[in-house]
Design a protein around this motif. Structure first.
Motif, PDB file in Angstrom:
ATOM      1  N   LYS A  54      39.991  49.014  24.887  1.00 18.52           N
ATOM      2  CA  LYS A  54      40.148  50.043  22.736  1.00 18.52           C
ATOM      3  C   LYS A  54      40.103  48.534  22.669  1.00 18.52           C
ATOM      4  N   VAL A  93      36.757  47.324  22.665  1.00 17.61           N
ATOM      5  CA  VAL A  93      35.333  47.724  21.659  1.00 17.61           C
ATOM      6  C   VAL A  93      35.853  48.385  20.326  1.00 17.61           C
ATOM      7  N   GLU A 144      37.576  53.129  31.405  1.00 20.75           N
ATOM      8  CA  GLU A 144      36.501  52.915  30.456  1.00 20.75           C
ATOM      9  C   GLU A 144      37.052  51.549  29.469  1.00 20.75           C
ATOM     10  N   PHE A 145      35.836  50.980  28.858  1.00 19.48           N
ATOM     11  CA  PHE A 145      36.059  49.688  28.848  1.00 19.48           C
ATOM     12  C   PHE A 145      37.395  49.768  28.058  1.00 19.48           C
ATOM     13  N   ASP A 169      34.358  54.996  21.905  1.00 18.04           N
ATOM     14  CA  ASP A 169      35.044  54.911  22.543  1.00 18.04           C
ATOM     15  C   ASP A 169      34.478  54.374  24.052  1.00 18.04           C
ATOM     16  N   GLY A 170      35.557  54.118  24.750  1.00 15.47           N
ATOM     17  CA  GLY A 170      35.241  53.239  25.670  1.00 15.47           C
ATOM     18  C   GLY A 170      34.893  53.917  26.701  1.00 15.47           C
ATOM     19  N   TYR A 179      31.368  53.024  28.682  1.00 18.01           N
ATOM     20  CA  TYR A 179      31.144  53.081  30.090  1.00 18.01           C
ATOM     21  C   TYR A 179      30.926  53.893  30.772  1.00 18.01           C
TER      22      TYR A 179
END
Length: 426
Positions: A130, A133, A127-128, A184-185, A189
């Motif tokens: 936090k 983001v 995930e990207f 959210d990340g 993604y």
């Protein structure tokens, strides 16, 4: 100036525009995906997220240092609506190698940087990050709130929402504040992976020379993704007419009212099909020679501003004006009268020649900047064949009065939206 199109990979094409007037090279990636309510906010955030950090440059200070080493190269990101598509842009601009002091390969380094930003983003545990983001979400929400504060923009946005209702075209280009807040990340993604596998992609390179091996490198990166279900860039739905005109009035604390009117057009499609609509729209409400400016604004003094515009691929014509509350209805009727005048063939030689000259002169200026050239080919994504600004200028020149009158008679009133000051209670 010459333009050459290259098929790079399935659903990925490159356009090299050779132009030696500029001292810089512009490389821009344009990703096209279906405009959807549920994904607009997330996709619109991705270009801004991807141009602030990457795996190799994990924060903006490191990225900015790299840009400064490239003689002040610059990055650009944007999210727009192009018909029923969402268009996402990531671009880099760098000075040509011949201007480097030590013969550095600046274009090659800038290309490599851009590919890293797109294909190797900063990702942690699928995930990207936090903090990245949340930063971009705050900026996106500020942008959305800024559009609300600009009532001319807000009125047009509300007109489109009222015209299209549940249709995805009613979706704002950056989604809503609530949709942005929910991102959210991990979700972003997954959207990034979809972007690289499903989007139709156009890469514009505007320079004196095509960087060596650029399109081949781009093809190698996209080959790593399963690109079997590519966005249809020609899938645009024409605006359907209404059997009964829709009228909406909204009141707020403001000093100047806004009147936005939407029309459906029988004529829709790409540049090859809609030259007459472009001229008709300009005669109605383009420059100071237009009917809306010279009559509704100047002679009748009903509006602070009054202009028309068309999204030709959608068969959509809109008129935007600033009015006093007491003049709103009179202004609406006056605007419709000017459209009816065109339908009846009341087009003066001055209006006809001035409009065509203004449009063709404007097309001649497209090549004056790399940004203009880039925007031209990015927004002509639904043309079956490449059409240069010069080609479209010839199309405009060939438009006849009969073409304009026939096009005008296919235009039907759809929705009237008024944004007026709150009524003062006695």
């Amino acid at each position: 100036m010459s333009c050459k199109l290259t098929q790079i990979e399935n659903g990925v094409e490159g356009i090299f525009v050779k132009n030696e007037r500029f001292s810089t090279t512009l490389i821009s990636f344009h990703f096209y995906l279906p405009l959807k309510k549920e994904t607009a906010a997330g996709y619109s955030l991705l270009p801004f997220l991807m141009t602030t950090c990457s795996e190799k440059y994990p924060d903006f200070s490191k990225l900015n240092y790299k840009l400064s080493k490239l003689y002040g190269a610059s990055l650009e990101a944007s999210a727009e609506k192009v018909g029923d598509l969402q268009s996402l842009k990531i671009a880099v601009s760098v000075i040509d190698d011949k201007y480097a002091l030590d013969g550095e390969a600046l274009c090659e380094q800038a290309c490599e940087l851009l590919l890293r930003l797109i294909f190797a983003p900063k990702v942690e545990n699928g995930e990207f990050a936090k903090e990245d983001v949340e930063r971009e979400k705050r900026k996106a929400i500020e942008h959305i709130r800024g559009e609300f504060a600009e009532k001319r923009v807000y009125a047009r946005k509300r007109l489109i929402e009222e015209m299209y209702g549940d249709d995805d075209f009613a979706t704002p280009k950056c989604g809503t504040e609530e949709q942005v807040a929910e991102l959210d990340g991990k979700a972003l993604y997954e959207m990034w992976k979809t972007l690289l596998s499903k989007a139709f992609v156009r890469v514009n390179v505007i320079s004196s020379n095509l960087p060596n091996g650029l399109f081949e490198k781009i093809g190698e990166h996209f080959a790593a993704f399963d690109r079997t279900d590519i966005t249809d860039r020609f899938a645009h739905r024409p605006t359907a007419p209404r059997s009964e005109v829709k009228e909406v009035t909204e009141r707020m604390d403001l000093s100047q009212g806004k009147l936005s009117i939407g029309f459906s057009c029988d004529t829709s499609g790409d540049d090859y099909a809609t030259g007459a609509l472009a001229v008709m729209c300009d005669i109605l409400g383009g420059g100071p020679y237009s009917k809306l400016f010279s009559n509704v604004r100047e002679k009748m003094s009903l509006c602070y501003y009054c202009s028309s515009s068309a999204i030709r691929i959608k068969g959509l014509l809109t008129v935007d004006s600033g009015v006093e509350s007491q003049n709103a209805e009179t202004a609406k009727n006056a605007i419709l009268d000017q459209l009816n005048a065109i339908k009846n063939g009341e087009i003066s030689d001055f209006e006809f020649s001035s409009s065509k000259k203004s449009l063709t002169d404007g097309l001649c200026t497209v090549n004056d900047s790399q940004a203009g050239i880039d925007a031209w080919y990015a927004t002509r994504i639904s043309n079956r064949n490449l059409m240069s600004p010069e080609d479209f200028a010839k199309t405009i020149e060939n438009v006849t009065r009969e073409n304009i009158i026939a096009t005008a008679n296919g235009i039907k009133l759809h929705t009237v939206y008024r944004l007026l000051p709150k009524e003062v209670k006695a």
